[in-house]
Design a protein around this motif. Structure first.
Motif, mmCIF file in Angstrom:
data_model
loop_
_atom_site.group_PDB
_atom_site.id
_atom_site.type_symbol
_atom_site.label_atom_id
_atom_site.label_comp_id
_atom_site.label_asym_id
_atom_site.label_seq_id
_atom_site.Cartn_x
_atom_site.Cartn_y
_atom_site.Cartn_z
ATOM 1 N N PHE A 189 6.950 -8.848 11.242
ATOM 2 C CA PHE A 189 6.760 -9.305 9.863
ATOM 3 C C PHE A 189 8.004 -9.039 9.025
ATOM 4 C CE2 PHE A 189 4.741 -9.115 5.576
ATOM 5 C CZ PHE A 189 4.202 -10.394 5.570
ATOM 6 N N GLU A 190 8.642 -7.901 9.213
ATOM 7 C CA GLU A 190 9.868 -7.607 8.476
ATOM 8 C C GLU A 190 10.965 -8.615 8.822
ATOM 9 O OE1 GLU A 190 10.702 -5.474 6.174
ATOM 10 O OE2 GLU A 190 8.883 -4.269 6.037
ATOM 11 N N GLU A 191 11.079 -8.943 10.100
ATOM 12 C CA GLU A 191 12.072 -9.929 10.518
ATOM 13 C C GLU A 191 11.754 -11.305 9.920
ATOM 14 O OE1 GLU A 191 13.987 -11.729 14.684
ATOM 15 O OE2 GLU A 191 12.556 -10.062 14.737
ATOM 16 N N PHE A 192 10.461 -11.622 9.855
ATOM 17 C CA PHE A 192 10.029 -12.889 9.270
ATOM 18 C C PHE A 192 10.383 -12.946 7.781
ATOM 19 C CE2 PHE A 192 6.480 -15.042 7.015
ATOM 20 C CZ PHE A 192 6.703 -16.338 7.442
ATOM 21 N N GLY A 219 -0.101 -4.137 5.230
ATOM 22 C CA GLY A 219 0.346 -4.706 3.972
ATOM 23 C C GLY A 219 0.725 -3.676 2.940
ATOM 24 N N MET A 220 0.028 -2.546 2.921
ATOM 25 C CA MET A 220 0.332 -1.520 1.932
ATOM 26 C C MET A 220 1.692 -0.871 2.205
ATOM 27 S SD MET A 220 -2.183 -2.215 0.245
ATOM 28 C CE MET A 220 -3.442 -3.372 0.760
ATOM 29 N N ARG A 221 2.042 -0.756 3.469
ATOM 30 C CA ARG A 221 3.365 -0.237 3.828
ATOM 31 C C ARG A 221 4.444 -1.249 3.445
ATOM 32 N NH1 ARG A 221 5.458 0.720 10.041
ATOM 33 N NH2 ARG A 221 7.632 1.237 9.538
ATOM 34 N N VAL A 222 4.179 -2.532 3.691
ATOM 35 C CA VAL A 222 5.144 -3.576 3.342
ATOM 36 C C VAL A 222 5.384 -3.605 1.843
ATOM 37 C CG1 VAL A 222 5.519 -6.075 3.269
ATOM 38 C CG2 VAL A 222 4.612 -5.012 5.342
ATOM 39 N N LEU A 223 4.303 -3.495 1.063
ATOM 40 C CA LEU A 223 4.431 -3.572 -0.386
ATOM 41 C C LEU A 223 5.161 -2.367 -0.961
ATOM 42 C CD1 LEU A 223 0.896 -5.000 -1.147
ATOM 43 C CD2 LEU A 223 3.073 -6.172 -1.461
ATOM 44 N N GLY A 224 5.210 -1.289 -0.198
ATOM 45 C CA GLY A 224 5.955 -0.122 -0.641
ATOM 46 C C GLY A 224 7.436 -0.215 -0.351
ATOM 47 N N THR A 225 7.851 -1.311 0.293
ATOM 48 C CA THR A 225 9.254 -1.510 0.637
ATOM 49 C C THR A 225 9.910 -2.399 -0.413
ATOM 50 O OG1 THR A 225 8.674 -1.400 2.982
ATOM 51 C CG2 THR A 225 10.834 -2.302 2.438
ATOM 52 N N SER A 226 11.022 -1.973 -0.955
ATOM 53 C CA SER A 226 11.699 -2.758 -1.994
ATOM 54 C C SER A 226 12.144 -4.103 -1.440
ATOM 55 C CB SER A 226 12.913 -1.988 -2.527
ATOM 56 O OG SER A 226 13.860 -1.781 -1.497
ATOM 57 N N GLY A 227 12.144 -5.078 -2.305
ATOM 58 C CA GLY A 227 12.595 -6.408 -1.919
ATOM 59 C C GLY A 227 11.499 -7.309 -1.411
ATOM 60 N N HIS A 228 10.238 -6.837 -1.404
ATOM 61 C CA HIS A 228 9.132 -7.641 -0.909
ATOM 62 C C HIS A 228 8.146 -7.979 -2.027
ATOM 63 C CE1 HIS A 228 10.783 -7.257 2.951
ATOM 64 N NE2 HIS A 228 10.174 -6.153 3.352
ATOM 65 N N ASP A 229 8.668 -8.270 -3.210
ATOM 66 C CA ASP A 229 7.806 -8.591 -4.339
ATOM 67 C C ASP A 229 7.079 -9.927 -4.174
ATOM 68 O OD1 ASP A 229 8.490 -6.266 -5.581
ATOM 69 O OD2 ASP A 229 9.937 -7.157 -6.969
ATOM 70 N N ASN A 230 7.495 -10.726 -3.200
ATOM 71 C CA ASN A 230 6.848 -12.025 -2.993
ATOM 72 C C ASN A 230 5.648 -11.935 -2.051
ATOM 73 O OD1 ASN A 230 8.698 -11.451 -0.868
ATOM 74 N ND2 ASN A 230 8.668 -13.592 -0.222
ATOM 75 N N VAL A 231 5.307 -10.728 -1.592
ATOM 76 C CA VAL A 231 4.180 -10.551 -0.667
ATOM 77 C C VAL A 231 2.953 -10.073 -1.430
ATOM 78 C CG1 VAL A 231 3.317 -9.296 1.354
ATOM 79 C CG2 VAL A 231 5.722 -10.014 1.253
ATOM 80 N N VAL A 232 1.807 -10.690 -1.137
ATOM 81 C CA VAL A 232 0.512 -10.224 -1.641
ATOM 82 C C VAL A 232 -0.375 -9.955 -0.432
ATOM 83 C CG1 VAL A 232 -1.581 -10.842 -2.910
ATOM 84 C CG2 VAL A 232 0.668 -11.452 -3.836
ATOM 85 N N ALA A 233 -0.984 -8.768 -0.400
ATOM 86 C CA ALA A 233 -1.891 -8.409 0.695
ATOM 87 C C ALA A 233 -3.329 -8.593 0.235
ATOM 88 C CB ALA A 233 -1.656 -6.967 1.131
ATOM 89 N N LEU A 234 -4.129 -9.244 1.085
ATOM 90 C CA LEU A 234 -5.548 -9.466 0.799
ATOM 91 C C LEU A 234 -6.404 -8.619 1.724
ATOM 92 C CD1 LEU A 234 -5.820 -13.364 0.529
ATOM 93 C CD2 LEU A 234 -5.354 -11.717 -1.288
#
Length: 374
Positions: A179-182, A210-225
């Motif tokens: 997902f990070e590579e994507f 998703g919660m780990r991804v959202l804690g990473t800077s630069g991923h403001d375009n991601v929403v986790a459901l």
């Protein structure tokens, strides 16, 4: 005597309906079970509600009053849980309703929405309802998301990408590294929706969170459901949530139907969070039952993808309808997806041996070289 006109045909609507809507079949839920049959068609939690949740529900009955439109108490609870602000939490009548809101907010006529296929059957309809164009990217040979192909499908008209993990109905997860590579390959102004309706059932250590991804800077375009329907067993109350950037969630709130989350649903979700350890023990039981079911299906001759939700997938292909009938004849209501396969929810303990027995007889009816055979 003059015969009454047939009003059932969608083509004969008495008013002008958008052609794409008139051609779109309505969403159909998993078939209901009758008598002693096991309902394994809707990915429901087979356990009865916890007594503490039922008590909370009884205290929330005030049918003459509107609910809190913001679901403020639940947003506060979830914001504390995930270490975000309440504005970064949005509550909806099931995660699918938030998905619809997000698509409406980000994509309009001529815009494109990318998702894997086969995936959640509501995706195509939600995109078309928004007036946007569905872009379906086939799963790979292991029934997993082909994320490089999805990134390659992005055009200047792409507005939304949906990633379902674990994938419904096939079962495999997307890993965190994938997902990070994507995300690195996708423009940052495209909304990426991470649909994690079955996250609590995942046992793979490398799965994206998703919660780990959202804690990473630069991923403001991601929403986790996520949802309370599956692991928490509140499917009948319709309540789910999204975590993401406040401005994106504000746009979703703008497109939402007001007051669609009931006070009863909010109260039950709060009570479920208070009883989370007890509920997650049930989830562990279901996950273990899932693993035994998947392994048993492989042992009797099926090729079963990695199962990380509360269901398993059988790639029955052209034989799907006939296979579903064989299961139903023995009291097992499964979910057929015409031309592709069967999804079997993990239900009551007593259903497992029956599934394996019928599955063993069904796999023998498949021709040699069939994709569903192991």
């Amino acid at each position: 005597m003059t015969e009454s006109p047939d009003r059932s045909s969608r083509a004969d609507a008495p008013v002008r309906i958008r052609p794409e809507i008139a051609a779109l079949p309505p969403y159909r839920q998993g078939k209901q079970a009758t008598g002693d049959a096991y309902k394994l068609s809707s990915n429901e939690n087979p356990f009865d509600p916890l007594p503490s949740v039922l008590v909370a529900l009884q205290g929330a009955i005030a049918l003459n009053r509107y609910p809190d439109a913001t679901a403020g108490r639940l947003r506060q609870r979830l914001s504390a849980r995930f270490g975000v602000s309440p504005d970064e939490v949005h509550i909806g009548a099931g995660s699918v309703s938030i998905l619809a809101q997000l698509i409406l907010a980000a994509a309009g006529p001529g815009d494109e929405v990318i998702y894997a296929w086969r995936s959640f059957e509501a995706y195509p309809g939600l995109v078309l309802i928004a007036g946007a164009v569905p872009v379906e990217v086939p799963l790979d040979a292991d029934a997993r998301h082909d994320l490089p192909a999805m990134a390659a499908a992005v055009t200047e008209r792409t507005r939304v990408i949906i990633v379902c993990t674990p994938n419904n109905p096939t079962g495999p997860i997307v890993t965190h590294a994938e997902f990070e590579e994507f995300l690195a390959a996708v423009p940052r102004d495209i909304l990426v929706i991470l649909d994690e309706a079955y996250a609590e059932f995942v046992t793979a250590s490398d799965a994206v969170d998703g919660m780990r991804v959202l804690g990473t800077s630069g991923h403001d375009n991601v929403v986790a459901l996520r949802t309370f329907s599956k692991a928490f067993g509140l499917a009948g109350l319709r309540i789910g949530y999204a975590i993401g950037h406040p401005r994106i969630l504000d746009a979703a709130r703008t497109t939402s139907i007001p007051l669609s989350v009931t006070a009863q649903a909010e109260e039950a979700a709060l009570a479920s969070l208070s009883a989370e350890s007890e509920l997650l023990e049930r989830v562990r039981v279901i996950a273990g039952r899932r693993d035994r079911l998947a392994e048993g299906l492989r042992e009797v001759g099926w090729r079963v993808p990695d199962a990380q939700g509360n269901f398993v997938w059988l790639a029955t292909g052209a034989e799907t309808a006939a296979a579903a009938e064989l299961f139903e004849a023995d009291g097992l209501i499964v979910r057929p997806f015409a031309g592709d396969g069967l999804r079997i929810s993990v239900g009551e303990h007593e259903s497992v041996e029956k599934i394996l027995r019928i599955a063993a007889s069904v796999v023998r009816t498949l021709p040699e070289g069939h994709a569903g055979r192991g």
